[in-house]
Write a protein that holds these residues in place. Sequence first.
Motif, PDB file in Angstrom:
ATOM      1  N   PHE A  51       0.817  -1.216   0.000  1.00  0.00           N
ATOM      2  CA  PHE A  51       0.000   0.000   0.000  1.00  0.00           C
ATOM      3  C   PHE A  51       0.851   1.268   0.000  1.00  0.00           C
ATOM      4  O   PHE A  51       0.553   2.228  -0.702  1.00  0.00           O
ATOM      5  N   GLU A  52       1.935   1.266   0.769  1.00  0.00           N
ATOM      6  CA  GLU A  52       2.785   2.459   0.880  1.00  0.00           C
ATOM      7  C   GLU A  52       3.621   2.708  -0.370  1.00  0.00           C
ATOM      8  O   GLU A  52       4.232   3.763  -0.502  1.00  0.00           O
ATOM      9  N   ASN A  53       3.641   1.763  -1.298  1.00  0.00           N
ATOM     10  CA  ASN A  53       4.422   1.928  -2.527  1.00  0.00           C
ATOM     11  C   ASN A  53       3.600   2.497  -3.679  1.00  0.00           C
ATOM     12  O   ASN A  53       4.066   2.561  -4.815  1.00  0.00           O
ATOM     13  N   ILE A  54       2.390   2.917  -3.384  1.00  0.00           N
ATOM     14  CA  ILE A  54       1.523   3.547  -4.377  1.00  0.00           C
ATOM     15  C   ILE A  54       1.567   5.050  -4.123  1.00  0.00           C
ATOM     16  O   ILE A  54       1.371   5.496  -2.987  1.00  0.00           O
ATOM     17  N   ALA A  55       1.849   5.805  -5.180  1.00  0.00           N
ATOM     18  CA  ALA A  55       2.005   7.255  -5.011  1.00  0.00           C
ATOM     19  C   ALA A  55       1.169   8.014  -6.030  1.00  0.00           C
ATOM     20  O   ALA A  55       1.199   7.693  -7.219  1.00  0.00           O
ATOM     21  N   PRO A  56       0.438   9.031  -5.579  1.00  0.00           N
ATOM     22  CA  PRO A  56      -0.321   9.857  -6.519  1.00  0.00           C
ATOM     23  C   PRO A  56       0.601  10.884  -7.184  1.00  0.00           C
ATOM     24  O   PRO A  56       1.594  11.314  -6.605  1.00  0.00           O
ATOM     25  N   ASP A  57       0.243  11.273  -8.405  1.00  0.00           N
ATOM     26  CA  ASP A  57       0.972  12.376  -9.040  1.00  0.00           C
ATOM     27  C   ASP A  57       0.116  13.640  -8.961  1.00  0.00           C
ATOM     28  O   ASP A  57      -0.993  13.621  -8.413  1.00  0.00           O
ATOM     29  N   SER A  58       0.604  14.729  -9.503  1.00  0.00           N
ATOM     30  CA  SER A  58      -0.087  16.018  -9.391  1.00  0.00           C
ATOM     31  C   SER A  58      -1.386  16.071 -10.197  1.00  0.00           C
ATOM     32  O   SER A  58      -2.207  16.957  -9.986  1.00  0.00           O
ATOM     33  N   ASP A  59      -1.586  15.110 -11.106  1.00  0.00           N
ATOM     34  CA  ASP A  59      -2.814  15.064 -11.902  1.00  0.00           C
ATOM     35  C   ASP A  59      -3.852  14.102 -11.343  1.00  0.00           C
ATOM     36  O   ASP A  59      -4.899  13.896 -11.955  1.00  0.00           O
ATOM     37  N   GLY A  60      -3.550  13.489 -10.205  1.00  0.00           N
ATOM     38  CA  GLY A  60      -4.521  12.606  -9.570  1.00  0.00           C
ATOM     39  C   GLY A  60      -4.443  11.149  -9.995  1.00  0.00           C
ATOM     40  O   GLY A  60      -5.355  10.377  -9.719  1.00  0.00           O
ATOM     41  N   TYR A  61      -3.359  10.750 -10.656  1.00  0.00           N
ATOM     42  CA  TYR A  61      -3.167   9.352 -11.035  1.00  0.00           C
ATOM     43  C   TYR A  61      -2.353   8.639  -9.974  1.00  0.00           C
ATOM     44  O   TYR A  61      -1.482   9.230  -9.338  1.00  0.00           O
ATOM     45  N   LEU A  62      -2.608   7.350  -9.804  1.00  0.00           N
ATOM     46  CA  LEU A  62      -1.883   6.544  -8.832  1.00  0.00           C
ATOM     47  C   LEU A  62      -0.873   5.651  -9.542  1.00  0.00           C
ATOM     48  O   LEU A  62      -1.227   4.906 -10.454  1.00  0.00           O
ATOM     49  N   TRP A  63       0.358   5.733  -9.103  1.00  0.00           N
ATOM     50  CA  TRP A  63       1.448   4.960  -9.694  1.00  0.00           C
ATOM     51  C   TRP A  63       2.063   4.047  -8.648  1.00  0.00           C
ATOM     52  O   TRP A  63       2.195   4.432  -7.487  1.00  0.00           O
ATOM     53  N   VAL A  64       2.475   2.868  -9.072  1.00  0.00           N
ATOM     54  CA  VAL A  64       3.319   2.051  -8.222  1.00  0.00           C
ATOM     55  C   VAL A  64       4.731   2.597  -8.427  1.00  0.00           C
ATOM     56  O   VAL A  64       5.191   2.720  -9.566  1.00  0.00           O
ATOM     57  N   ARG A  65       5.382   2.975  -7.338  1.00  0.00           N
ATOM     58  CA  ARG A  65       6.726   3.551  -7.445  1.00  0.00           C
ATOM     59  C   ARG A  65       7.606   2.603  -8.269  1.00  0.00           C
ATOM     60  O   ARG A  65       7.729   1.425  -7.919  1.00  0.00           O
ATOM     61  N   PRO A  66       8.193   3.104  -9.366  1.00  0.00           N
ATOM     62  CA  PRO A  66       8.961   2.229 -10.250  1.00  0.00           C
ATOM     63  C   PRO A  66      10.047   1.417  -9.544  1.00  0.00           C
ATOM     64  O   PRO A  66      10.238   0.240  -9.840  1.00  0.00           O
ATOM     65  N   GLU A  67      10.721   2.028  -8.592  1.00  0.00           N
ATOM     66  CA  GLU A  67      11.797   1.320  -7.886  1.00  0.00           C
ATOM     67  C   GLU A  67      11.253   0.243  -6.938  1.00  0.00           C
ATOM     68  O   GLU A  67      11.992  -0.620  -6.472  1.00  0.00           O
ATOM     69  N   LYS A  68       9.955   0.285  -6.658  1.00  0.00           N
ATOM     70  CA  LYS A  68       9.307  -0.690  -5.780  1.00  0.00           C
ATOM     71  C   LYS A  68       8.335  -1.585  -6.555  1.00  0.00           C
ATOM     72  O   LYS A  68       7.626  -2.396  -5.957  1.00  0.00           O
ATOM     73  N   PHE A  69       8.304  -1.439  -7.872  1.00  0.00           N
ATOM     74  CA  PHE A  69       7.296  -2.125  -8.676  1.00  0.00           C
ATOM     75  C   PHE A  69       7.394  -3.642  -8.544  1.00  0.00           C
ATOM     76  O   PHE A  69       6.390  -4.311  -8.291  1.00  0.00           O
ATOM     77  N   ARG A  70       8.588  -4.182  -8.732  1.00  0.00           N
ATOM     78  CA  ARG A  70       8.707  -5.646  -8.716  1.00  0.00           C
ATOM     79  C   ARG A  70       8.268  -6.208  -7.367  1.00  0.00           C
ATOM     80  O   ARG A  70       7.464  -7.134  -7.310  1.00  0.00           O
ATOM     81  N   GLU A  71       8.766  -5.659  -6.280  1.00  0.00           N
ATOM     82  CA  GLU A  71       8.411  -6.190  -4.962  1.00  0.00           C
ATOM     83  C   GLU A  71       6.941  -5.956  -4.619  1.00  0.00           C
ATOM     84  O   GLU A  71       6.374  -6.680  -3.815  1.00  0.00           O
ATOM     85  N   SER A  72       6.323  -4.977  -5.251  1.00  0.00           N
ATOM     86  CA  SER A  72       4.934  -4.631  -4.947  1.00  0.00           C
ATOM     87  C   SER A  72       3.923  -5.333  -5.833  1.00  0.00           C
ATOM     88  O   SER A  72       2.836  -5.687  -5.381  1.00  0.00           O
ATOM     89  N   PHE A  73       4.261  -5.513  -7.090  1.00  0.00           N
ATOM     90  CA  PHE A  73       3.281  -5.908  -8.098  1.00  0.00           C
ATOM     91  C   PHE A  73       3.618  -7.227  -8.785  1.00  0.00           C
ATOM     92  O   PHE A  73       2.720  -7.962  -9.182  1.00  0.00           O
ATOM     93  N   ALA A  74       4.912  -7.501  -8.951  1.00  0.00           N
ATOM     94  CA  ALA A  74       5.302  -8.612  -9.832  1.00  0.00           C
ATOM     95  C   ALA A  74       6.536  -9.344  -9.313  1.00  0.00           C
ATOM     96  O   ALA A  74       7.470  -9.623 -10.068  1.00  0.00           O
ATOM     97  N   GLN A  75       6.542  -9.696  -8.041  1.00  0.00           N
ATOM     98  CA  GLN A  75       7.725 -10.316  -7.456  1.00  0.00           C
ATOM     99  C   GLN A  75       8.031 -11.696  -8.033  1.00  0.00           C
ATOM    100  O   GLN A  75       9.134 -12.199  -7.881  1.00  0.00           O
ATOM    101  N   ASP A  76       7.094 -12.308  -8.724  1.00  0.00           N
ATOM    102  CA  ASP A  76       7.332 -13.617  -9.330  1.00  0.00           C
ATOM    103  C   ASP A  76       7.699 -13.526 -10.815  1.00  0.00           C
ATOM    104  O   ASP A  76       7.738 -14.537 -11.509  1.00  0.00           O
TER     105      ASP A  76
END
Length: 170
Positions: A51-76
């Motif tokens: 949850f803490e690896n999701i960050a909003p941008d100034s336009d209101g979009y939610l991004w998975v922090r690129p440097e945390k993407f694998r461990e957050s979204f696709a660790q396999d």
Amino acid sequence: MVLVGHSYGGAVITEAGTLPNVAGLVYVAAFAPDAGESPGGISQELPPAAFENIAPDSDGYLWVRPEKFRESFAQDLTEDEARIMAVTQKAPLASTFGDPVSDPAWRTKPCWYQVSTQDRMIHPDNERRMAARMDPRKTIELDASHASPASQPGPVTDLIEATANDLAGR
């Protein structure tokens, strides 16, 4: 027609599935809100590990922090596969997660559900809870990340094909 939804796409098919030409719904590590619920509300009840690896941008979009993407979204997935996904991710509007469902199609249409037991974007227990209350025709659990369509395409495809065959009476 069979609708398949992954992640917040599950909320989309939950609403769109009420259309008369939709025969069934397949949820792949996805949100399946009930009436009045939103994906964000479900996540707040039982927050996912990343949850803490999701960050909003100034336009209101939610991004998975690129440097945390694998461990957050696709660790396999491999580091290269996850890196490609990280730099090509399509961020949803944060407001998407606050929009409540009004008429959940899974209440009247047959459905199937795939739980990712290692999901860090939707808590696996939330996935299990959503699946259990919709009483799907079939639930499968995969030892997979949130990116189960990429890490375990065979079983995910098999579930979708089984759905189509079941609805066609085969």
